[in-house]
Enzyme design. Structure first.
Site, PDB file in Angstrom:
ATOM      1  N   HIS B 114       0.845  -1.196   0.000  1.00  0.00           N
ATOM      2  CA  HIS B 114       0.000   0.000   0.000  1.00  0.00           C
ATOM      3  C   HIS B 114       0.877   1.240   0.000  1.00  0.00           C
ATOM      4  CE1 HIS B 114      -3.043   2.754   2.185  1.00  0.00           C
ATOM      5  NE2 HIS B 114      -3.282   2.772   0.894  1.00  0.00           N
ATOM      6  N   CYS B 133      -0.408   0.391   9.560  1.00  0.00           N
ATOM      7  CA  CYS B 133      -0.626   1.751   9.059  1.00  0.00           C
ATOM      8  C   CYS B 133      -2.055   1.936   8.560  1.00  0.00           C
ATOM      9  CB  CYS B 133       0.369   2.069   7.950  1.00  0.00           C
ATOM     10  SG  CYS B 133       2.047   2.282   8.568  1.00  0.00           S
ATOM     11  N   HIS B 134      -2.512   1.074   7.632  1.00  0.00           N
ATOM     12  CA  HIS B 134      -3.844   1.271   7.059  1.00  0.00           C
ATOM     13  C   HIS B 134      -4.654  -0.006   7.012  1.00  0.00           C
ATOM     14  CE1 HIS B 134      -1.150   4.433   5.510  1.00  0.00           C
ATOM     15  NE2 HIS B 134      -2.151   5.210   5.866  1.00  0.00           N
ATOM     16  N   GLY B 135      -4.241  -1.028   7.805  1.00  0.00           N
ATOM     17  CA  GLY B 135      -5.080  -2.215   7.973  1.00  0.00           C
ATOM     18  C   GLY B 135      -5.135  -3.157   6.798  1.00  0.00           C
ATOM     19  N   PRO B 148      -6.463  -2.083   1.980  1.00  0.00           N
ATOM     20  CA  PRO B 148      -6.219  -1.212   0.823  1.00  0.00           C
ATOM     21  C   PRO B 148      -5.038  -1.611  -0.078  1.00  0.00           C
ATOM     22  CG  PRO B 148      -5.383  -0.178   2.812  1.00  0.00           C
ATOM     23  CD  PRO B 148      -6.044  -1.460   3.246  1.00  0.00           C
TER      24      PRO B 148
END
Lengths: 421, 169
Positions: B114, B133-135, B148
């Site tokens: 990502h 950080c963003h799963g 993501p």
């Protein structure tokens, strides 16, 4: 600045120009009326601008790879030379670029001296130029310290020690400059900062230098005031742009010769030895462009007076517009000054030569005579010459000698008919 | 402008611009190329790793070109699980066999695809890696399953020098 009003043709251009008159500036720079008799000695202003930009661009690149630390600086310069893509080229351009910069600035200065470009109304241009020259010397010295070789280290030691000649506070100033009790890491890091700063100061002063130039306009080889614009002028673009461009190309050939064929000839081999605070190189001399002043420093047998003499040799130039009492600018019409001019050129070259030689015996004697003559030229010969010299009649315009056939007095009497053409 | 004939001057202008453009390009290129990896960086382009001390079910992380590389010695259950996943359930379909030449060893760039964070080991919904950080959730083959990240974690070029040594790069 030229007086005529400028209006952009397009609507957007006019809208923008009303808010920030960059287009007016661009128009001023292209149309700027220039004397049509400018010779190639006048191309060095453009060449110097090129030198400054080259030094800034290559310097920024080098700063990406250089490490300002006493333990790492020398190694990082070798890293630039061996590992970084084209690092050798960029460093050689920067190192030789300093010499090329000084070569051009000396020609530029001696052009001014010959054609009297420092005289009224161009005193401010001249003084800004001297300040730029001083800053150039500072930048060159500081930059020379950064590779942290033997010449760097001992050059830094000698030059900073010049300040110790100042009575009472000298030692304190030197310690302050060093940030310690000898040239060491704190000295290196601050030298790097200042070396990075000075080119941008120079850039600002160059803008002022050109701004001040564009008020009265260029001097010219016959050193007379001309009407602008008139039959005596041509627009800066394309005439001077092409001429400057051609001269710049010739200059770049010389530059490239040094960079590609003899990149180290102007340096000292000792600077490829890492700095050693315990051993001074046997023969220590500054870079060639500082040699005349180094010779003046060494020719005076007193520490403080030597430093004063060296600084005065540079600062006396700032007083030149008032030391030279002659109203005639160009040496073309000053038969005696022309001879003294060439003697001064020889004197400075001799000073440069003896500056590179050991300060003993005949060399020292020559250095002393040449130093004395240097000051004699500015303090005695120039002021007296302005009153005593019988000058050659100056033409009334650049076109006059051609149109009238000669520069003699008969045509001068005819001036009204010529000027009103 | 009725006359279309090329004039001598037009030719000279074009030739001058062409030579000027080549010269300018040749001057600018060193200034750009100096920012590319230099010889000292390229010299570090491969790393040899001793894996003799890694037990099944453990992961070691080594630094290669300034980035983490996960070397996981997978258990038999983990290998079975990785192989059982159907390709149509994957966002970025890749067979486990193609990702781990020797199924016991998964060698993978430990960088989330990502935005470049380092995922955490044995976390997330698929018991593989989870990027904080963003799963993004990765499975035990390092394939993206949820979140993501657009692609599976990258497999670097590597080889087994001998039974106990992996050379990355």
């Amino acid at each position: 600045m030229s007086e005529h009003e400028y209006t952009p043709k397009s609507k957007v251009g006019k809208w923008f120009n009303d808010r920030l008159p960059l287009l007016t500036l661009a128009n001023h720079l292209t149309d700027y009326p220039t004397p049509k008799n400018l010779n190639y000695w006048w191309t060095f202003g453009g060449i110097l601008t090129f030198c400054l930009i080259t030094q800034i661009v290559t310097g920024l690149v080098l700063a990406m790879h250089y490490i300002a630390h006493a333990d790492l600086a020398f190694g990082s310069v070798e890293h630039i030379m061996r590992d970084v893509n084209y690092g050798w080229l960029i460093r050689y351009i920067h190192a030789n670029g300093a010499s090329m910069f000084f070569l051009a600035v000396y020609i530029h200065i001696f052009r001014s001296l010959f054609y009297g470009s420092y005289k009224s109304p161009r005193e401010i241009i001249w003084i800004i130029g001297i300040i730029i020259y001083l800053l150039m010397m500072a930048a060159a010295f500081l930059g020379y310290v950064l590779p942290w070789g033997q010449m760097s280290f001992w050059g830094a030691t000698v030059i900073t020690n010049l300040f110790s000649a100042i009575p009472l506070v000298g030692e304190g100033i030197v310690t302050w400059l060093w940030g310690g009790y000898s040239v060491d890491n704190p000295t290196l890091t601050r030298f790097f900062t200042l070396h990075y700063l000075i080119p941008f100061l120079i850039l600002g002063l160059v803008v002022l230098h050109i701004w001040a130039l564009h008020v009265p306009g260029n001097n010219n080889p016959i050193g007379i005031d001309i009407q602008k614009p008139s039959k005596d002028t041509v627009p800066f673009h394309p005439y001077i742009v092409i001429k400057d461009g051609f001269a710049l190309l010739m200059f770049m050939i010389v530059f490239a010769f040094f960079v590609f064929y003899t990149p180290n000839i102007l340096g000292h081999a000792d600077n490829y030895i890492e700095a050693n605070p315990l051993v001074t190189p046997a023969h220590i001399v500054p870079e060639w462009y500082l040699l005349p002043f180094y010779a003046i420093l060494r020719s005076v047998p007193d520490k403080l007076l030597g430093v004063i003499a060296m600084l005065s040799a540079i600062l006396i130039l700032a007083a030149l517009p008032w030391l030279d009492t002659s109203k005639i600018r160009s040496a073309v019409f000053r038969p005696l000054y022309k001879q003294f001019y060439w003697i001064l050129v020889a004197d400075v070259l001799i000073l440069g030569y003896v500056g590179a030689m050991p300060a003993e015996g005949l060399y020292l004697l020559i250095a002393r005579v040449a130093t004395a003559y240097y000051f004699l030229h500015f303090l005695v010969i120039l002021p007296v010459l302005g009153f005593k010299e019988r000058t050659i009649p100056v033409p009334l315009s650049i076109t006059e000698p051609i149109l009238a056939g000669s520069t003699n007095l008969a045509t001068a009497k005819n001036k009204d008919s010529i000027i009103n053409q | 402008m009725s006359e279309k004939k090329t004039k001598r001057r037009d030719f000279l202008f074009t030739a001058t611009y062409a030579v000027g453009a080549v010269g300018l390009g040749a001057t600018v290129w060193p200034m750009i190329d100096q920012m590319n990896p230099d010889a000292s960086v390229k010299a570090l382009a491969s790393t040899e790793v001793d894996i003799s001390s890694v037990n099944p079910g453990n992961t070691i992380t080594v630094l290669w070109r300034g980035k983490p590389v996960f070397i996981r010695r997978r258990t038999l259950e983990e290998i079975a699980e990785a192989k059982s996943v159907k390709l149509e359930n994957l966002k970025h379909p890749e067979k486990d066999e193609d990702r781990a030449k020797n199924p016991e060893w998964l060698v993978m760039l430990g960088v989330c695809t990502h935005l470049g964070c380092v995922p955490l080991d044995q976390k997330g919904d698929y018991n593989g890696w989870f990027c904080p950080c963003h799963g993004s959730h990765y499975d035990i083959s390092g394939r993206i399953r949820k979140g993501p990240a657009p692609t599976n974690m990258e497999i670097p070029k590597y080889e087994f020098v001998d039974a106990n040594t992996i050379k990355i790069g």
